[in-house]
Motif scaffolding. Structure first.
Motif, PDB file in Angstrom:
ATOM      1  N   LEU A 175       0.855  -1.176   0.000  1.00 30.11           N
ATOM      2  CA  LEU A 175       0.000   0.000   0.000  1.00 30.11           C
ATOM      3  C   LEU A 175       0.891   1.225   0.000  1.00 30.11           C
ATOM      4  O   LEU A 175       1.987   1.223   0.572  1.00 30.11           O
ATOM      5  CB  LEU A 175      -0.885   0.022   1.244  1.00 30.11           C
ATOM      6  CG  LEU A 175      -1.793  -1.181   1.474  1.00 30.11           C
ATOM      7  CD1 LEU A 175      -2.644  -0.962   2.714  1.00 30.11           C
ATOM      8  CD2 LEU A 175      -2.646  -1.480   0.269  1.00 30.11           C
ATOM      9  N   TYR A 176       0.424   2.267  -0.647  1.00 30.69           N
ATOM     10  CA  TYR A 176       1.120   3.553  -0.647  1.00 30.69           C
ATOM     11  C   TYR A 176       0.052   4.645  -0.560  1.00 30.69           C
ATOM     12  O   TYR A 176      -1.126   4.345  -0.421  1.00 30.69           O
ATOM     13  CB  TYR A 176       2.017   3.704  -1.890  1.00 30.69           C
ATOM     14  CG  TYR A 176       1.271   3.770  -3.198  1.00 30.69           C
ATOM     15  CD1 TYR A 176       0.994   4.987  -3.803  1.00 30.69           C
ATOM     16  CD2 TYR A 176       0.823   2.612  -3.835  1.00 30.69           C
ATOM     17  CE1 TYR A 176       0.291   5.055  -5.003  1.00 30.69           C
ATOM     18  CE2 TYR A 176       0.132   2.664  -5.024  1.00 30.69           C
ATOM     19  CZ  TYR A 176      -0.139   3.887  -5.615  1.00 30.69           C
ATOM     20  OH  TYR A 176      -0.829   3.953  -6.793  1.00 30.69           O
ATOM     21  N   GLY A 177       0.448   5.875  -0.583  1.00 33.96           N
ATOM     22  CA  GLY A 177      -0.529   6.958  -0.523  1.00 33.96           C
ATOM     23  C   GLY A 177      -0.980   7.263   0.889  1.00 33.96           C
ATOM     24  O   GLY A 177      -0.344   6.885   1.875  1.00 33.96           O
ATOM     25  N   SER A 178      -2.144   7.925   0.989  1.00 36.08           N
ATOM     26  CA  SER A 178      -2.603   8.438   2.281  1.00 36.08           C
ATOM     27  C   SER A 178      -2.931   7.332   3.275  1.00 36.08           C
ATOM     28  O   SER A 178      -2.666   7.470   4.473  1.00 36.08           O
ATOM     29  CB  SER A 178      -3.804   9.356   2.100  1.00 36.08           C
ATOM     30  OG  SER A 178      -4.877   8.661   1.493  1.00 36.08           O
ATOM     31  N   PHE A 179      -3.483   6.203   2.812  1.00 36.26           N
ATOM     32  CA  PHE A 179      -3.794   5.113   3.749  1.00 36.26           C
ATOM     33  C   PHE A 179      -2.514   4.568   4.364  1.00 36.26           C
ATOM     34  O   PHE A 179      -2.415   4.385   5.574  1.00 36.26           O
ATOM     35  CB  PHE A 179      -4.580   3.999   3.047  1.00 36.26           C
ATOM     36  CG  PHE A 179      -5.158   2.989   3.996  1.00 36.26           C
ATOM     37  CD1 PHE A 179      -6.413   3.173   4.543  1.00 36.26           C
ATOM     38  CD2 PHE A 179      -4.433   1.870   4.362  1.00 36.26           C
ATOM     39  CE1 PHE A 179      -6.942   2.246   5.440  1.00 36.26           C
ATOM     40  CE2 PHE A 179      -4.944   0.940   5.251  1.00 36.26           C
ATOM     41  CZ  PHE A 179      -6.206   1.133   5.788  1.00 36.26           C
ATOM     42  N   ALA A 180      -1.508   4.328   3.527  1.00 38.23           N
ATOM     43  CA  ALA A 180      -0.219   3.832   4.037  1.00 38.23           C
ATOM     44  C   ALA A 180       0.410   4.847   4.982  1.00 38.23           C
ATOM     45  O   ALA A 180       1.012   4.475   5.990  1.00 38.23           O
ATOM     46  CB  ALA A 180       0.726   3.526   2.879  1.00 38.23           C
ATOM     47  N   ALA A 181       0.263   6.128   4.659  1.00 36.07           N
ATOM     48  CA  ALA A 181       0.821   7.168   5.527  1.00 36.07           C
ATOM     49  C   ALA A 181       0.168   7.136   6.907  1.00 36.07           C
ATOM     50  O   ALA A 181       0.855   7.208   7.928  1.00 36.07           O
ATOM     51  CB  ALA A 181       0.649   8.543   4.880  1.00 36.07           C
ATOM     52  N   ARG A 182      -1.171   7.016   6.968  1.00 32.13           N
ATOM     53  CA  ARG A 182      -1.848   6.978   8.269  1.00 32.13           C
ATOM     54  C   ARG A 182      -1.454   5.725   9.049  1.00 32.13           C
ATOM     55  O   ARG A 182      -1.222   5.787  10.252  1.00 32.13           O
ATOM     56  CB  ARG A 182      -3.367   7.002   8.114  1.00 32.13           C
ATOM     57  CG  ARG A 182      -3.987   8.245   7.540  1.00 32.13           C
ATOM     58  CD  ARG A 182      -3.496   9.581   8.094  1.00 32.13           C
ATOM     59  NE  ARG A 182      -3.674  10.568   7.050  1.00 32.13           N
ATOM     60  CZ  ARG A 182      -2.728  10.915   6.167  1.00 32.13           C
ATOM     61  NH1 ARG A 182      -1.514  10.430   6.255  1.00 32.13           N
ATOM     62  NH2 ARG A 182      -2.967  11.793   5.226  1.00 32.13           N
TER      63      ARG A 182
END
Length: 193
Positions: free
Chosen positions: A113-120
């Protein structure tokens, strides 16, 4: 080391507690010894032991003794387990569910996963993610990947957007791939890069 409340589901007392519960309550969850549970949840044994004791006292978890080993599982008789499972599916479930779905698709070398979900998930503050970005590296059947993403999407209530690249395409340089490589990634299958 104390961890803060998870950004995707601040109803849990800590990120470690959310990981521990996910290991026991999400699909594929099984009875685990505290040692195995600590390893799977990436917690120190004493922390896992304390958390398990709290959750057994609250009736969320149950245990049985096999020889000298305590096996821990979700307590299906608890009225809290089903709602907790629903919260965990939305907050941490995509990783577990995608791993199960993608593991049976030939040609998936790795996925993350990458993007905002991975960041959270990685603890980076920000807005609640509207979707889940999935990178699949290898040469799988795209229809199988999109079908798997759709099944997970229907469970977690967020769109799952797969991007499929061959290993050669992943090795290339582009602005998009540079941003992905420099941002938080959460491994689903294999390594995260």
């Amino acid at each position: 080391m104390r961890t803060g409340a998870p950004l995707l589901a601040p109803v849990f007392r800590s990120d470690g507690q959310a990981r521990l519960l996910a290991a026991l309550l999400l699909p594929g969850g099984e009875e685990l010894s505290i040692t195995d549970l600590a390893e799977r949840a990436h917690l120190a044994y004493p922390t896992a032991h304390r958390e398990v004791a709290r959750l057994i006292d609250a009736g969320v978890l149950a245990e049985r003794q096999v020889g000298r080993t305590r096996l821990i599982r979700g307590n299906e008789d608890s009225p809290l387990v089903a709602p907790l499972r629903e919260i965990l599916l939305v907050a941490t479930g995509p990783v577990v569910l995608l791993a199960e779905e993608l593991a049976v698709i030939p040609g998936v070398d790795r996925a993350f996963l990458y993007g905002s979900f991975a960041a959270r998930v990685s603890g980076v503050p920000g807005a609640v993610p509207a979707d889940i970005d999935l990178m699949v590296i290898g040469s799988p059947d795209p229809v199988a990947v999109y079908d798997a993403a759709g099944r997970v999407e229907s469970v977690v209530g967020r769109p799952v957007n797969p991007t499929i690249l061959t290993a050669q395409e992943w090795a290339e340089e582009s602005g998009f791939l540079t941003r992905v490589r420099q941002s938080p990634m959460v491994a689903v299958i294999g390594g995260d890069s």
